[in-house]
Design a protein around this motif. Sequence first.
Motif: not given
Length: 96
Positions: A51-74
């Motif tokens: 659930d946490i992973k999906h929420e982080v991915t969803k939030s990243a897509k909404e803010n157009n930051i899908v491919d950043t280092d932060v999301t990769k590290n998470i």
Amino acid sequence: MIHQTIFLFIGGTEIVFILFIVVLVFGADKLPEIARGMGKGMRTLRDATNDIKHEVTKSAKENNIVDTDVTKNINEELNKVKDDLEDFTGSLKRDN
């Protein structure tokens, strides 16, 4: 050369001793119930991680930051936790 299975830095002898104490304290009839409860707890933890992973991915897509280092590290950290959890629960599963 003798290879011992090491589980959380505990050798086979220590695991057998701990299981012996658990059987003495709880009794053999309670062990399946305890194992079932631990399995449900592990499943809940795995679901929470997903659930946490999906929420982080969803939030990243909404803010157009899908491919950043932060999301990769998470995602890497969540995958490590998931792998560790699967390794732990794999030792608890029974072969059918």
